[in-house]
Write an enzyme that holds these catalytic residues in place. Structure first.
Site, mmCIF file in Angstrom:
data_model
loop_
_atom_site.group_PDB
_atom_site.id
_atom_site.type_symbol
_atom_site.label_atom_id
_atom_site.label_comp_id
_atom_site.label_asym_id
_atom_site.label_seq_id
_atom_site.Cartn_x
_atom_site.Cartn_y
_atom_site.Cartn_z
ATOM 1 N N ASN A 208 0.859 -1.021 -0.077
ATOM 2 C CA ASN A 208 0.168 -0.226 -0.045
ATOM 3 C C ASN A 208 1.076 1.218 0.128
ATOM 4 O O ASN A 208 2.263 1.061 0.140
ATOM 5 C CB ASN A 208 -1.070 0.153 1.167
ATOM 6 C CG ASN A 208 -0.213 0.008 2.563
ATOM 7 O OD1 ASN A 208 0.607 0.843 2.813
ATOM 8 N ND2 ASN A 208 -0.030 -1.219 3.251
ATOM 9 N N ASP A 277 -4.283 -6.837 5.387
ATOM 10 C CA ASP A 277 -5.119 -7.699 5.756
ATOM 11 C C ASP A 277 -5.149 -9.007 5.146
ATOM 12 O O ASP A 277 -5.547 -9.947 5.561
ATOM 13 C CB ASP A 277 -6.533 -6.979 5.728
ATOM 14 C CG ASP A 277 -6.743 -5.709 6.304
ATOM 15 O OD1 ASP A 277 -6.176 -5.639 7.649
ATOM 16 O OD2 ASP A 277 -7.411 -4.814 6.057
ATOM 17 N N LYS A 287 10.063 -16.776 -10.449
ATOM 18 C CA LYS A 287 9.503 -15.652 -11.112
ATOM 19 C C LYS A 287 8.443 -16.366 -11.906
ATOM 20 O O LYS A 287 8.713 -17.241 -12.948
ATOM 21 C CB LYS A 287 10.417 -14.692 -12.149
ATOM 22 C CG LYS A 287 9.478 -13.615 -12.501
ATOM 23 C CD LYS A 287 10.317 -12.758 -13.569
ATOM 24 C CE LYS A 287 9.379 -11.708 -14.353
ATOM 25 N NZ LYS A 287 10.211 -11.110 -15.429
ATOM 26 N N PHE A 321 -5.034 3.297 14.868
ATOM 27 C CA PHE A 321 -5.172 4.161 13.653
ATOM 28 C C PHE A 321 -6.174 3.810 12.830
ATOM 29 O O PHE A 321 -6.030 2.302 12.550
ATOM 30 C CB PHE A 321 -4.026 4.408 12.858
ATOM 31 C CG PHE A 321 -3.138 5.456 13.373
ATOM 32 C CD1 PHE A 321 -3.069 6.922 12.727
ATOM 33 C CD2 PHE A 321 -2.508 5.620 14.610
ATOM 34 C CE1 PHE A 321 -2.426 7.947 13.146
ATOM 35 C CE2 PHE A 321 -1.784 6.734 15.112
ATOM 36 C CZ PHE A 321 -1.529 7.638 14.398
ATOM 37 N N LYS A 335 -14.074 0.121 15.423
ATOM 38 C CA LYS A 335 -12.849 -0.520 15.482
ATOM 39 C C LYS A 335 -12.188 -0.311 17.064
ATOM 40 O O LYS A 335 -11.698 -1.169 17.831
ATOM 41 C CB LYS A 335 -11.728 0.154 14.715
ATOM 42 C CG LYS A 335 -10.684 -0.487 14.547
ATOM 43 C CD LYS A 335 -9.621 0.185 13.441
ATOM 44 C CE LYS A 335 -8.229 -0.610 13.105
ATOM 45 N NZ LYS A 335 -7.338 0.058 12.114
ATOM 46 N N LYS A 339 -11.874 -3.944 19.031
ATOM 47 C CA LYS A 339 -10.424 -4.528 19.488
ATOM 48 C C LYS A 339 -9.932 -3.821 20.509
ATOM 49 O O LYS A 339 -8.780 -4.032 20.942
ATOM 50 C CB LYS A 339 -9.346 -3.778 18.272
ATOM 51 C CG LYS A 339 -10.013 -4.144 16.808
ATOM 52 C CD LYS A 339 -8.806 -4.159 15.626
ATOM 53 C CE LYS A 339 -9.544 -4.418 14.517
ATOM 54 N NZ LYS A 339 -8.710 -4.822 13.460
#
Length: 398
Positions: A208, A277, A287, A321, A335, A339
């Protein structure tokens, strides 16, 4: 705490110069020895004679006005200082310093000093929010310069907003507390930062856009406040903040292990990393060659680091976060509860200037009582300071 301190006060041009004269007086009353440097623009508002009378020292205005032929004035002054304060700091002097420009007495002395530099900005609200100004302040923060943020209120230009020079009493209070141990002295803080990489084969992986800047800012701030800091980071191109113990990892599993192994000894854990995730269910040691038609990658869940820590925490303060693009508050609160966090920092990464890759960020801090504190757009270093202020409030009220 200022008794005997040698302070160079740099005064740049703006209507807030009148406050700098009061600031000079208060610094002297606190026991500091003050020498003032004024820019040409500053002298349009207040004369050097005012600062000379208040500081009881000569005022420096010209690089080439050598008051003592035995010394080079700007070098001698730079070496003399225990601390350098710029108040008011205009957009111009901030820009000069961030870009290494030395074209007058103040900017030249600033480049020559090795003393800690504190910057108290004062300017129009729109100037303070301009991307160039934010970039320059961020650069200076990354180099170790400290900012005394401007206050909000009515400005001389007629606007109401952030940009007013902080009051002299507040600035003196900040400087008095410099040598005192930070409130995190003796505490252990763990911060996660950056992305993870989940490989398909030796040349391809899922990741990301996280750059790790927010996590690194948090780690640096924790160290400044006196903590023993461990920074567990995914692959990023950032220098380790001073006083921080860095642990480099690549995958979500590696980050899980690094955090889990250290969790029991920590006092505060901040998970700001953007951990994958999902990861490919099958990976290849060679490869993969291009094949006709489409290719489907089967994905499997990675371990939920934050949820695991929430279940296992005992004395730790756990902050998460939530980077969202839709309904950030709703998902953030969900969240926080699901959590078992002590607080969460929620930001909408779809907002221009916030989230991944930017030098700035904006967020909402929510504690376990679902009390919300809005943290408007600011540099990530400034946001880190505000986040730790909120953590301190929450821990104090426990």
């Amino acid at each position: 705490m200022l008794k005997g301190k040698r302070i160079v006060l740099g005064v740049s041009g703006g209507i807030a110069v009148y406050k700098a004269s009061a600031l000079t007086s208060k610094l002297v009353q606190a026991g500091a020895e003050v020498k003032v440097i004024m820019t040409e623009s500053a002298m349009e508002f207040v004369t050097p004679l005012t600062f000379q009378a208040l500081s009881r020292n000569p005022v420096y205005t010209d690089t080439f006005d050598e008051k003592d032929p035995r010394y080079i004035a700007h070098i001698d002054l730079a070496d003399w200082a225990d601390l350098f304060l710029i108040a008011p700091a205009t957009a111009n002097i901030i820009g000069k310093l961030a870009n290494g420009i030395a074209d007058d007495m103040l900017s030249t002395t600033l480049l020559a000093t090795e003393a800690p530099v504190y910057v108290a900005p004062a300017m129009n609200v729109h100037m303070y929010a301009h991307p160039a100004v934010i970039k320059n302040m961020t650069t200076l923060e990354q180099w170790g310069y400290k900012f005394i943020e401007p206050g909000e209120g009515y400005l001389a230009c007629g606007y109401v907003g952030k940009g007013r020079l902080e009051e002299p009493e507040t600035i003196v209070s900040v400087l008095k507390n410099i040598d005192r141990p930070g409130w995190l002295e003796g505490k252990r803080v763990l911060v996660t930062a950056g992305p993870t990489q989940e490989k398909i084969d030796p040349v391809r992986y899922f990741t990301n856009p996280s750059t790790g800047k927010m996590g690194f800012a948090l780690a640096g701030e924790a160290a400044r406040l006196g903590a023993a800091v461990t920074l567990v980071t995914g692959p990023v191109q950032l220098d380790t903040p001073p006083g921080v113990d860095r642990v480099d990892v690549t995958t979500a599993e590696e980050m899980y292990q690094a955090v889990h192994d250290r969790f029991g000894t920590q006092d505060i854990v901040i998970k700001s990393a953007a951990v994958a995730d999902y990861r490919p269910a099958i990976t290849y040691d060679h490869k993969m060659k291009k094949q006709p038609g489409d290719y489907v990658v089967e994905m499997e869940r990675t371990k939920d680091i934050l949820k695991t820590l929430g279940k296992e925490k005992k004395h730790q303060f756990l902050l998460g976060f939530a980077a969202e693009t839709t309904n950030p508050l709703g998902y953030g609160k969900e969240k926080l509860e699901k959590k078992n966090l002590d607080a969460i920092v929620v930001n909408n990464v779809a907002v221009e200037g916030a989230g991944f890759g930017h030098e700035t960020n904006a967020a909402i801090y929510i504690n376990r009582n679902f009390e919300e504190t809005e943290l408007p757009m600011m540099s990530k270093q400034q946001l880190a300071q505000h986040i730790f202020n909120q953590i301190k409030l929450d821990i104090t009220h426990e």
